[in-house]
Every structure is written in structure tokens, then in C-alpha cells.
Write a protein that holds these residues in place. Sequence first.
Motif, PDB file in Angstrom:
ATOM      1  N   ALA A 171      22.854  81.985  44.581  1.00  0.00           N
ATOM      2  CA  ALA A 171      21.714  81.064  44.571  1.00  0.00           C
ATOM      3  C   ALA A 171      20.453  81.745  45.101  1.00  0.00           C
ATOM      4  N   SER A 172      20.641  82.655  46.050  1.00  0.00           N
ATOM      5  CA  SER A 172      19.482  83.336  46.642  1.00  0.00           C
ATOM      6  C   SER A 172      18.806  84.285  45.667  1.00  0.00           C
ATOM      7  N   THR A 173      19.459  84.566  44.548  1.00  0.00           N
ATOM      8  CA  THR A 173      18.892  85.500  43.566  1.00  0.00           C
ATOM      9  C   THR A 173      18.205  84.793  42.402  1.00  0.00           C
ATOM     10  N   MET A 174      18.127  83.451  42.446  1.00  0.00           N
ATOM     11  CA  MET A 174      17.527  82.708  41.337  1.00  0.00           C
ATOM     12  C   MET A 174      16.791  81.484  41.827  1.00  0.00           C
ATOM     13  N   LEU A 175      16.027  80.876  40.936  1.00  0.00           N
ATOM     14  CA  LEU A 175      15.244  79.692  41.263  1.00  0.00           C
ATOM     15  C   LEU A 175      15.823  78.467  40.558  1.00  0.00           C
ATOM     16  N   PRO A 176      15.581  77.261  41.107  1.00  0.00           N
ATOM     17  CA  PRO A 176      16.071  76.040  40.466  1.00  0.00           C
ATOM     18  C   PRO A 176      15.558  75.873  39.042  1.00  0.00           C
ATOM     19  N   SER A 177      14.340  76.361  38.793  1.00  0.00           N
ATOM     20  CA  SER A 177      13.756  76.211  37.452  1.00  0.00           C
ATOM     21  C   SER A 177      14.495  77.028  36.405  1.00  0.00           C
ATOM     22  N   ASN A 178      15.181  78.084  36.857  1.00  0.00           N
ATOM     23  CA  ASN A 178      15.960  78.903  35.927  1.00  0.00           C
ATOM     24  C   ASN A 178      17.350  78.288  35.818  1.00  0.00           C
ATOM     25  N   TRP A 179      17.368  77.074  35.258  1.00  0.00           N
ATOM     26  CA  TRP A 179      18.583  76.266  35.290  1.00  0.00           C
ATOM     27  C   TRP A 179      19.730  76.846  34.468  1.00  0.00           C
ATOM     28  N   LYS A 180      19.411  77.621  33.439  1.00  0.00           N
ATOM     29  CA  LYS A 180      20.482  78.216  32.647  1.00  0.00           C
ATOM     30  C   LYS A 180      21.284  79.223  33.470  1.00  0.00           C
ATOM     31  N   GLU A 223      17.090  70.604  40.520  1.00  0.00           N
ATOM     32  CA  GLU A 223      17.338  70.785  41.950  1.00  0.00           C
ATOM     33  C   GLU A 223      18.772  70.414  42.325  1.00  0.00           C
ATOM     34  N   TYR A 224      19.318  69.414  41.642  1.00  0.00           N
ATOM     35  CA  TYR A 224      20.688  68.982  41.933  1.00  0.00           C
ATOM     36  C   TYR A 224      21.674  70.103  41.619  1.00  0.00           C
ATOM     37  N   LEU A 225      21.519  70.722  40.443  1.00  0.00           N
ATOM     38  CA  LEU A 225      22.407  71.826  40.084  1.00  0.00           C
ATOM     39  C   LEU A 225      22.255  72.982  41.066  1.00  0.00           C
ATOM     40  N   TYR A 226      21.012  73.248  41.461  1.00  0.00           N
ATOM     41  CA  TYR A 226      20.761  74.345  42.386  1.00  0.00           C
ATOM     42  C   TYR A 226      21.418  74.086  43.744  1.00  0.00           C
TER      43      TYR A 226
END
Length: 305
Positions: free
Chosen positions: A150-159, A136-139
Motif C-alpha cells: 500500500a505504501s508504494t501506491m495511491l488510492p487513485s490508482n485503484w487498478k 479509499e475503501y479498497l485502499y
Amino acid sequence: MERKVIVIVGPTCSGKSNVAIELAEHLNTEIISADSRQIYKYLDIGTAKPSKNEMNRVKHHFIDKLLPNQFYNVNMFEKEALELIEKLLSKNKIPIVVGGSGLYVKALIDGVFDSVDNDDEYREELRLKREKFGNEYLYDELIKVDPAAASTMLPSNWKRVMRALEIFNITGESILTLHKEHKRETDINFIQFGIEWGREILYKNIELRVDKMIEAGLVDEIKKVLALGYSEELNSLNTVGYKEIISFLKNEIPLDRATELIKRNTRRYAKRQFTWFRKDNRIKWFEVQDVEQLDSLHLTFAKMM
């Protein structure tokens, strides 16, 4: 008349700066530093910045240009360095680019959007932040600088999040821009020379340089930077030599351990630099065995122009 630019590359401690200065004097020209840390004021000893005497001998650009907390990236360097190159060429001077920041060199030669590879140092910084603070911090960091991506990805997709942050850090633009055409054409002939030492000699040079940095007052240099109010979290201070001494100043490790870590991390950095530059088959490599050979290398380069 052919428009030429000389580029001198190689790992840290390979003698690039000395050769560039001798060559610049020989050709009566100026030096463009392609070093992402020497560009900052106050960071002198730890970045092996040219001395005042050396900078008096030859005019250097992109050294002491910014304060440690000022934002700068490879995209800005590409634009400003190309403008400077045009000015020097108009004066019939052959600019000399020297530095070990592979991204800066490649962006200058090929264009930044052909150069969006990996910034290993920044990627390691993001990895450590993820371990400490989570996805969540990186996101949240990505939302701050590139909300569209950011709107095109989720926090879980951290890579993907990490890659988007890396792209923004390198270029100053959204990763979404990479999906658009962004090509650069130039008639400049970039002539690249690489300086290579045997690994054992290079590592010995690194150890000697680190010892000299400590003797020259690296600890006091970092104390002064922090005393000026600059945060230890700054990207400019997240650099080999600085982060280890900061750990010492925080009483996390003793000075001898910090010194050992600087030597180890500098060796690793040199290895990454060499791997990066070896990918470019346009570079003409020169193997150096001793200081005498290094001292005459500028004449070899001059003859090849």
C-alpha cells in the motif's frame, strides 16, 4: 517408478466427481478435492458436495475442512495438498485431484507463484465494493493486509490496489514477493483429463442441478448458516447459489428470480471455467455425449495410466 497424479477438470456439472469416485474405487486410491468452496462445512447443497455415501465409498480430502469464516487461500492449499500427495505416493497409491477451481489446480501443478493469474470471482467482489464505497475503501483494505504494498501506491490508482488485494487473497503474501524468485521443482507427473459436454447439454444439466438444489433445501441450508451467526459478507458465501438466495432472504428479489439468477450465473461461471482450463494444452479432453459414456469414462482414464 514414475510418480503419477491424476487430475480431472472441467466446468461445473460436467460429472467430474462421479468419474473421480469410480476411478478411485477402481485404482484403490483417494481423492483430493480442488474446490475452493467444498472445503467449508455447512455449505453442502449449494456447492454440490459429494454425499456421505460417496465419501464413505472413497476417502476425500479438503472437504468439510474449515468453518465458513476461516481464512484459506491457494497458497495454503498448494502446500497441504503436496504433503498429502507425497503421503499417498509413499503408499503406492495414485492420488486423484478433482475440482473446478482453476487456481487451485494450476497452483498444485505449477506452483502458486506461476499461477497468480486472475480470480474473476474475487475481482468482481472488489469491483462491486469500489462502486459502492469508493477507492479509499479498497485502499484501506489493502493497508490492513499488505501495508508494505500500500505504501508504494495511491488510492487513485485503484487498478493496482485491486491487483494487490487479489494477489494477497490468492497467495496470502504481498504482491512485492512476486519480484523475488520463487520457483518450485517436482518430479511428479500430473496427468490431466478434461471432461467436456456440448454447451446446450451442459446448460441443461446446470438448470436441472439448480432445480434439484432448490428442491433439496438450499434455502433452508443458507438460513441455518446465517442463523449460526456467520455473516453474509463472508467470502465463502460470496458464491453462486448462496449470494442469490441471500438476496431472496433479504426480500430483495423473489425466489423464482433468485433461481433464474443462479442458473444464469452458473452458466457464466461454467464458461469462465472452460476458458481457463482450455488455456492449458497439457489437458487431454474427452467429449461426452450421454450418461452412459460418462459412466465408462473412468475405465478409459485407467487404461491411459
